[in-house]
Design a protein around this motif. Sequence first.
Motif, mmCIF file in Angstrom:
data_model
loop_
_atom_site.group_PDB
_atom_site.id
_atom_site.type_symbol
_atom_site.label_atom_id
_atom_site.label_comp_id
_atom_site.label_asym_id
_atom_site.label_seq_id
_atom_site.Cartn_x
_atom_site.Cartn_y
_atom_site.Cartn_z
ATOM 1 N N LEU A 113 0.827 -1.214 0.000
ATOM 2 C CA LEU A 113 0.000 0.000 0.000
ATOM 3 C C LEU A 113 0.861 1.263 0.000
ATOM 4 O O LEU A 113 0.417 2.329 0.423
ATOM 5 N N HIS A 114 2.078 1.127 -0.489
ATOM 6 C CA HIS A 114 3.012 2.262 -0.556
ATOM 7 C C HIS A 114 2.377 3.479 -1.209
ATOM 8 O O HIS A 114 2.593 4.620 -0.804
ATOM 9 N N ARG A 115 1.551 3.243 -2.216
ATOM 10 C CA ARG A 115 0.952 4.346 -2.982
ATOM 11 C C ARG A 115 0.118 5.269 -2.106
ATOM 12 O O ARG A 115 0.061 6.465 -2.363
ATOM 13 N N TYR A 116 -0.523 4.742 -1.061
ATOM 14 C CA TYR A 116 -1.353 5.604 -0.195
ATOM 15 C C TYR A 116 -0.477 6.582 0.597
ATOM 16 O O TYR A 116 -0.855 7.722 0.821
ATOM 17 N N TYR B 233 -4.576 -5.492 -3.656
ATOM 18 C CA TYR B 233 -4.405 -4.841 -2.359
ATOM 19 C C TYR B 233 -5.016 -3.442 -2.264
ATOM 20 O O TYR B 233 -5.368 -3.009 -1.190
ATOM 21 N N ASP B 234 -5.089 -2.741 -3.385
ATOM 22 C CA ASP B 234 -5.533 -1.347 -3.359
ATOM 23 C C ASP B 234 -7.059 -1.293 -3.531
ATOM 24 O O ASP B 234 -7.574 -1.503 -4.643
ATOM 25 N N PRO B 235 -7.814 -1.023 -2.450
ATOM 26 C CA PRO B 235 -9.278 -1.092 -2.548
ATOM 27 C C PRO B 235 -9.855 -0.101 -3.555
ATOM 28 O O PRO B 235 -10.812 -0.429 -4.269
ATOM 29 N N ILE B 236 -9.247 1.093 -3.656
ATOM 30 C CA ILE B 236 -9.798 2.095 -4.584
ATOM 31 C C ILE B 236 -9.608 1.627 -6.031
ATOM 32 O O ILE B 236 -10.520 1.659 -6.845
ATOM 33 N N MET B 237 -8.394 1.163 -6.320
ATOM 34 C CA MET B 237 -8.102 0.705 -7.683
ATOM 35 C C MET B 237 -8.951 -0.508 -8.040
ATOM 36 O O MET B 237 -9.423 -0.638 -9.177
ATOM 37 N N MET B 238 -9.171 -1.380 -7.047
ATOM 38 C CA MET B 238 -9.988 -2.570 -7.304
ATOM 39 C C MET B 238 -11.424 -2.169 -7.655
ATOM 40 O O MET B 238 -12.045 -2.738 -8.543
ATOM 41 N N LEU B 239 -11.920 -1.153 -6.930
ATOM 42 C CA LEU B 239 -13.284 -0.673 -7.185
ATOM 43 C C LEU B 239 -13.370 -0.049 -8.578
ATOM 44 O O LEU B 239 -14.315 -0.323 -9.342
ATOM 45 N N ILE B 240 -12.362 0.781 -8.914
ATOM 46 C CA ILE B 240 -12.362 1.423 -10.238
ATOM 47 C C ILE B 240 -12.361 0.366 -11.336
ATOM 48 O O ILE B 240 -13.119 0.446 -12.303
ATOM 49 N N LYS B 241 -11.526 -0.656 -11.157
ATOM 50 C CA LYS B 241 -11.433 -1.713 -12.180
ATOM 51 C C LYS B 241 -12.759 -2.450 -12.322
ATOM 52 O O LYS B 241 -13.181 -2.796 -13.414
ATOM 53 N N LYS B 242 -13.390 -2.680 -11.151
ATOM 54 C CA LYS B 242 -14.661 -3.410 -11.150
ATOM 55 C C LYS B 242 -15.730 -2.609 -11.917
ATOM 56 O O LYS B 242 -16.446 -3.158 -12.749
ATOM 57 N N LEU B 243 -15.786 -1.293 -11.623
ATOM 58 C CA LEU B 243 -16.773 -0.440 -12.295
ATOM 59 C C LEU B 243 -16.495 -0.361 -13.793
ATOM 60 O O LEU B 243 -17.414 -0.380 -14.609
ATOM 61 N N LYS B 244 -15.192 -0.297 -14.129
ATOM 62 C CA LYS B 244 -14.796 -0.221 -15.536
ATOM 63 C C LYS B 244 -15.209 -1.488 -16.274
ATOM 64 O O LYS B 244 -15.765 -1.426 -17.376
#
Lengths: 236, 252
Positions: A113-116, B233-244
């Motif tokens: 989670l380094h990006r956060y 691991y990245d919940p925001i990116m996972m959500l964006i990908k799911k919506l896409k």
Amino acid sequence: MNVNDFKNKYIPSEFLEFNPRLYAFIIMLIVGLSAFLIFPVKEISGYIDPFYSPTIFILPFVGLYRLTCYAYRKDYNRHIFKHPIGCDLKNRLDSMKRTYTGETSGLFKIENLHRYFLYVSILIVPFFYYDFYTSLFINNIFVFRLGSVLLLVNAIFITLYVLSCHSLRSLIGGRKDCYSCMSYGAGIKNLYDKQSWLNKHHEQLAWISLVFIIFVDLYLRGLTAGMPLDITFLKL
Amino acid sequence: MTNKKVKFKIYRKDPKISNDYRYDEFDVPMEEGMVVLDGVNYIVEHYDSTISVRWNCKAARCGSCAAEINGYPKLMCKTRVEQMGDVITVNPMKAFPLVKDLVTDVSINFEIDKKIPEFTPKNMGKKPWTIYDIDVNRAQEFRKCIECFLCQDTCHVVRDHNTKYIGPRHVIKAAALDMHPMDVLDRSESLTKDMGLGYCNVTKCCEEVCPEHIKITDNAIIPEKERAADNMYDPIMMLIKKLKNKSNRDKK
């Protein structure tokens, strides 16, 4: 969950080995952080200490940005955890006898989670430039002093360190496979290439920016102690 | 030819005969520009023809003569004798099963290669495809790999720890495929779940020993780790990908 399960799941084996290097590092961290809290130097002669900008409470996020940074990961995995200490096969101090879970187990998973922590760091960077700007004026009089130069150089090093991040590299275009298929693909690839050039120097920038911010902090502490360190170049 | 001699210590073992090993020592006359492989070949020619050594091109192109020279993974044909001191110890790569003396069996790498999902192109109509430089120049770097497997040898995860990590050579292969503009797969998740990418702790020994100077960690392993973070691991990116993905499905 019993104690053993908890240990296996959340505490990497590296923390359970006898390791004086790790103990020394933890002691340095504790002493350093305690010193910041016990002996605060927030502002002196219009200079704001970068460790307290915008607030000392931001320090854990900045610390986590550095601790999860790919450049520092290499350094502490080698020189603290000795996994391995070097590539010379005679002296690597890693062996089959040691348990190893890499970045797959509990605490080290946070590295994913380094990006956060990068996002938080990007938000903090402008404060360093603001501190430089405010240091140029005392009672509405423009003064250009050595301390301001140090604050500016510090801000530039930190900016370059943050902008050379591997996670940012992925974010701005590294994760794309086909630039020619996208709108503004050539521009994105150009930006990615420029950032990749900076990224080659990420490790140097990580250490230079760390050493320099400590130097600026010590400089300001010197001023607080009454040492005649500051030089005024221009006063209008 | 100078009068100077260099001492070579060559690892000797034949696992078919015995599990014991020894080092045989030879004095080799030094010549200007001599590489370690020249020294080993001199020994085979003049002292002991039973030493097993594998080499082919002697030009750092085939990767056959990979060994551990004075404890450091190197190509014998690319290592200058004058830079290695008066005593040169040559060991086989210890990450691989020994065949005999300096020869190891690296065939496991070709088995690992098969685990990586192969190139899967999208339906792009008629061939030949038009592929642009800006899309492929990143992965060109990985094509320089000569498969010497020095990176596998030096990787402490592959060498010292019994994990499912496939090793740096194979991650660059997966990264080259992932970054291909025509390929539709994202291998980062399977690299992490099935091929142990998370065991790599980015200590960059693979980069240090690569004779082709491929930035294995910076340009292949870390980008794959970042892609895996996007997917796992990245919940925001996972959500964006799911919506896409949902919006793409709806469009279809």
